[in-house]
Design a protein around this motif. Structure first.
Motif, PDB file in Angstrom:
ATOM      1  N   ARG A  40     -27.695   8.124 -12.948  1.00 38.24           N
ATOM      2  CA  ARG A  40     -26.262   7.941 -13.154  1.00 38.24           C
ATOM      3  C   ARG A  40     -25.604   7.805 -11.795  1.00 38.24           C
ATOM      4  O   ARG A  40     -25.859   8.583 -10.880  1.00 38.24           O
ATOM      5  CB  ARG A  40     -25.686   9.144 -13.894  1.00 38.24           C
ATOM      6  N   MET A  41     -24.756   6.810 -11.639  1.00 38.69           N
ATOM      7  CA  MET A  41     -24.119   6.549 -10.352  1.00 38.69           C
ATOM      8  C   MET A  41     -22.597   6.607 -10.484  1.00 38.69           C
ATOM      9  O   MET A  41     -22.036   5.994 -11.381  1.00 38.69           O
ATOM     10  CB  MET A  41     -24.492   5.155  -9.839  1.00 38.69           C
ATOM     11  N   ASP A  42     -21.967   7.351  -9.610  1.00 39.83           N
ATOM     12  CA  ASP A  42     -20.513   7.308  -9.454  1.00 39.83           C
ATOM     13  C   ASP A  42     -20.251   6.596  -8.133  1.00 39.83           C
ATOM     14  O   ASP A  42     -20.695   7.049  -7.083  1.00 39.83           O
ATOM     15  CB  ASP A  42     -19.926   8.719  -9.403  1.00 39.83           C
ATOM     16  N   THR A  43     -19.578   5.464  -8.195  1.00 41.75           N
ATOM     17  CA  THR A  43     -19.348   4.685  -6.985  1.00 41.75           C
ATOM     18  C   THR A  43     -17.860   4.614  -6.683  1.00 41.75           C
ATOM     19  O   THR A  43     -17.042   4.434  -7.582  1.00 41.75           O
ATOM     20  CB  THR A  43     -19.910   3.259  -7.127  1.00 41.75           C
ATOM     21  N   VAL A  44     -17.540   4.767  -5.406  1.00 38.85           N
ATOM     22  CA  VAL A  44     -16.154   4.714  -4.950  1.00 38.85           C
ATOM     23  C   VAL A  44     -16.116   3.842  -3.699  1.00 38.85           C
ATOM     24  O   VAL A  44     -16.879   4.059  -2.759  1.00 38.85           O
ATOM     25  CB  VAL A  44     -15.618   6.123  -4.616  1.00 38.85           C
ATOM     26  N   LEU A  45     -15.251   2.857  -3.703  1.00 40.49           N
ATOM     27  CA  LEU A  45     -15.024   2.039  -2.520  1.00 40.49           C
ATOM     28  C   LEU A  45     -13.708   2.502  -1.909  1.00 40.49           C
ATOM     29  O   LEU A  45     -12.655   2.375  -2.523  1.00 40.49           O
ATOM     30  CB  LEU A  45     -14.952   0.554  -2.887  1.00 40.49           C
ATOM     31  N   LYS A  46     -13.782   3.062  -0.724  1.00 43.12           N
ATOM     32  CA  LYS A  46     -12.586   3.590  -0.075  1.00 43.12           C
ATOM     33  C   LYS A  46     -11.958   2.533   0.813  1.00 43.12           C
ATOM     34  O   LYS A  46     -12.646   1.759   1.463  1.00 43.12           O
ATOM     35  CB  LYS A  46     -12.940   4.830   0.736  1.00 43.12           C
ATOM     36  N   GLN A  47     -10.642   2.527   0.821  1.00 44.51           N
ATOM     37  CA  GLN A  47      -9.873   1.543   1.577  1.00 44.51           C
ATOM     38  C   GLN A  47      -8.808   2.291   2.371  1.00 44.51           C
ATOM     39  O   GLN A  47      -8.154   3.188   1.842  1.00 44.51           O
ATOM     40  CB  GLN A  47      -9.227   0.562   0.596  1.00 44.51           C
ATOM     41  N   ASP A  48      -8.625   1.928   3.640  1.00 39.75           N
ATOM     42  CA  ASP A  48      -7.641   2.645   4.453  1.00 39.75           C
ATOM     43  C   ASP A  48      -6.463   1.781   4.894  1.00 39.75           C
ATOM     44  O   ASP A  48      -5.594   2.239   5.611  1.00 39.75           O
ATOM     45  CB  ASP A  48      -8.310   3.262   5.681  1.00 39.75           C
ATOM     46  N   ASN A  49      -6.401   0.551   4.439  1.00 41.84           N
ATOM     47  CA  ASN A  49      -5.312  -0.344   4.810  1.00 41.84           C
ATOM     48  C   ASN A  49      -4.315  -0.382   3.651  1.00 41.84           C
ATOM     49  O   ASN A  49      -4.629  -0.880   2.573  1.00 41.84           O
ATOM     50  CB  ASN A  49      -5.884  -1.745   5.095  1.00 41.84           C
ATOM     51  N   LYS A  50      -3.130   0.171   3.863  1.00 43.42           N
ATOM     52  CA  LYS A  50      -2.141   0.323   2.787  1.00 43.42           C
ATOM     53  C   LYS A  50      -1.766  -1.010   2.139  1.00 43.42           C
ATOM     54  O   LYS A  50      -1.674  -1.115   0.920  1.00 43.42           O
ATOM     55  CB  LYS A  50      -0.892   1.017   3.320  1.00 43.42           C
ATOM     56  N   SER A  51      -1.543  -2.044   2.940  1.00 44.24           N
ATOM     57  CA  SER A  51      -1.149  -3.330   2.365  1.00 44.24           C
ATOM     58  C   SER A  51      -2.292  -3.960   1.569  1.00 44.24           C
ATOM     59  O   SER A  51      -2.061  -4.633   0.564  1.00 44.24           O
ATOM     60  CB  SER A  51      -0.653  -4.283   3.451  1.00 44.24           C
ATOM     61  N   THR A  52      -3.526  -3.728   1.990  1.00 42.74           N
ATOM     62  CA  THR A  52      -4.670  -4.239   1.228  1.00 42.74           C
ATOM     63  C   THR A  52      -4.816  -3.503  -0.091  1.00 42.74           C
ATOM     64  O   THR A  52      -5.107  -4.120  -1.122  1.00 42.74           O
ATOM     65  CB  THR A  52      -5.969  -4.107   2.051  1.00 42.74           C
ATOM     66  N   ILE A  53      -4.600  -2.205  -0.077  1.00 34.56           N
ATOM     67  CA  ILE A  53      -4.664  -1.417  -1.318  1.00 34.56           C
ATOM     68  C   ILE A  53      -3.627  -1.928  -2.312  1.00 34.56           C
ATOM     69  O   ILE A  53      -3.923  -2.121  -3.490  1.00 34.56           O
ATOM     70  CB  ILE A  53      -4.448   0.086  -1.024  1.00 34.56           C
ATOM     71  N   GLN A  54      -2.396  -2.178  -1.852  1.00 36.60           N
ATOM     72  CA  GLN A  54      -1.351  -2.692  -2.733  1.00 36.60           C
ATOM     73  C   GLN A  54      -1.718  -4.074  -3.267  1.00 36.60           C
ATOM     74  O   GLN A  54      -1.499  -4.377  -4.431  1.00 36.60           O
ATOM     75  CB  GLN A  54      -0.013  -2.764  -2.005  1.00 36.60           C
ATOM     76  N   LEU A  55      -2.292  -4.910  -2.427  1.00 43.86           N
ATOM     77  CA  LEU A  55      -2.687  -6.250  -2.841  1.00 43.86           C
ATOM     78  C   LEU A  55      -3.811  -6.189  -3.871  1.00 43.86           C
ATOM     79  O   LEU A  55      -3.817  -6.935  -4.846  1.00 43.86           O
ATOM     80  CB  LEU A  55      -3.121  -7.062  -1.615  1.00 43.86           C
ATOM     81  N   GLU A  56      -4.763  -5.264  -3.681  1.00 45.23           N
ATOM     82  CA  GLU A  56      -5.851  -5.107  -4.648  1.00 45.23           C
ATOM     83  C   GLU A  56      -5.338  -4.594  -5.992  1.00 45.23           C
ATOM     84  O   GLU A  56      -5.793  -5.021  -7.044  1.00 45.23           O
ATOM     85  CB  GLU A  56      -6.910  -4.145  -4.100  1.00 45.23           C
ATOM     86  N   ASN A  57      -4.388  -3.675  -5.949  1.00 44.91           N
ATOM     87  CA  ASN A  57      -3.875  -3.078  -7.190  1.00 44.91           C
ATOM     88  C   ASN A  57      -2.893  -3.982  -7.923  1.00 44.91           C
ATOM     89  O   ASN A  57      -2.911  -4.057  -9.147  1.00 44.91           O
ATOM     90  CB  ASN A  57      -3.206  -1.736  -6.899  1.00 44.91           C
ATOM     91  N   ASN A  58      -1.997  -4.648  -7.189  1.00 47.02           N
ATOM     92  CA  ASN A  58      -0.905  -5.403  -7.804  1.00 47.02           C
ATOM     93  C   ASN A  58      -1.096  -6.908  -7.791  1.00 47.02           C
ATOM     94  O   ASN A  58      -0.293  -7.633  -8.368  1.00 47.02           O
ATOM     95  CB  ASN A  58       0.418  -5.071  -7.109  1.00 47.02           C
ATOM     96  N   GLY A  59      -2.091  -7.397  -7.092  1.00 48.63           N
ATOM     97  CA  GLY A  59      -2.294  -8.838  -6.988  1.00 48.63           C
ATOM     98  C   GLY A  59      -1.214  -9.478  -6.142  1.00 48.63           C
ATOM     99  O   GLY A  59      -0.635  -8.851  -5.257  1.00 48.63           O
ATOM    100  N   LYS A  60      -0.903 -10.719  -6.416  1.00 44.85           N
ATOM    101  CA  LYS A  60       0.061 -11.474  -5.607  1.00 44.85           C
ATOM    102  C   LYS A  60       1.476 -10.913  -5.673  1.00 44.85           C
ATOM    103  O   LYS A  60       2.300 -11.225  -4.817  1.00 44.85           O
ATOM    104  CB  LYS A  60       0.089 -12.934  -6.051  1.00 44.85           C
ATOM    105  N   ASP A  61       1.784 -10.098  -6.669  1.00 50.22           N
ATOM    106  CA  ASP A  61       3.131  -9.552  -6.804  1.00 50.22           C
ATOM    107  C   ASP A  61       3.541  -8.709  -5.604  1.00 50.22           C
ATOM    108  O   ASP A  61       4.727  -8.591  -5.290  1.00 50.22           O
ATOM    109  CB  ASP A  61       3.250  -8.715  -8.084  1.00 50.22           C
TER     110      ASP A  61
END
Length: 67
Positions: A40-61
């Motif tokens: 069983r695998m729990d995988t987490v990709l951590k991101q430290d760039n705030k604008s990239t996190i917002q872009l990943e979560n919200n898309g082009k909006d």
């Protein structure tokens, strides 16, 4: 992990997004392989760039015309 990207980027946000995209492919392959072996695998990709996190979560909006 650090490695040279195959694509030229114009901003740190774009570079982080390309890096995450490259990493997710290998991460998913490894997770599916290990789960097929019975682990069983729990995988987490951590991101430290705030604008990239917002872009990943919200898309082009959440982006501007420069992104």
């Amino acid at each position: 992990m650090s490695k040279k990207q195959k694509l030229n980027t114009r901003s740190s946000t774009e570079a982080e997004l390309v890096g995450a995209d490259d990493t997710v492919q290998q991460l998913l392959w490894t997770r599916l392989f290990m789960e097929s072996q019975g682990y069983r695998m729990d995988t987490v990709l951590k991101q430290d760039n705030k604008s990239t996190i917002q872009l990943e979560n919200n898309g082009k909006d959440s982006s501007t015309s420069r992104t």
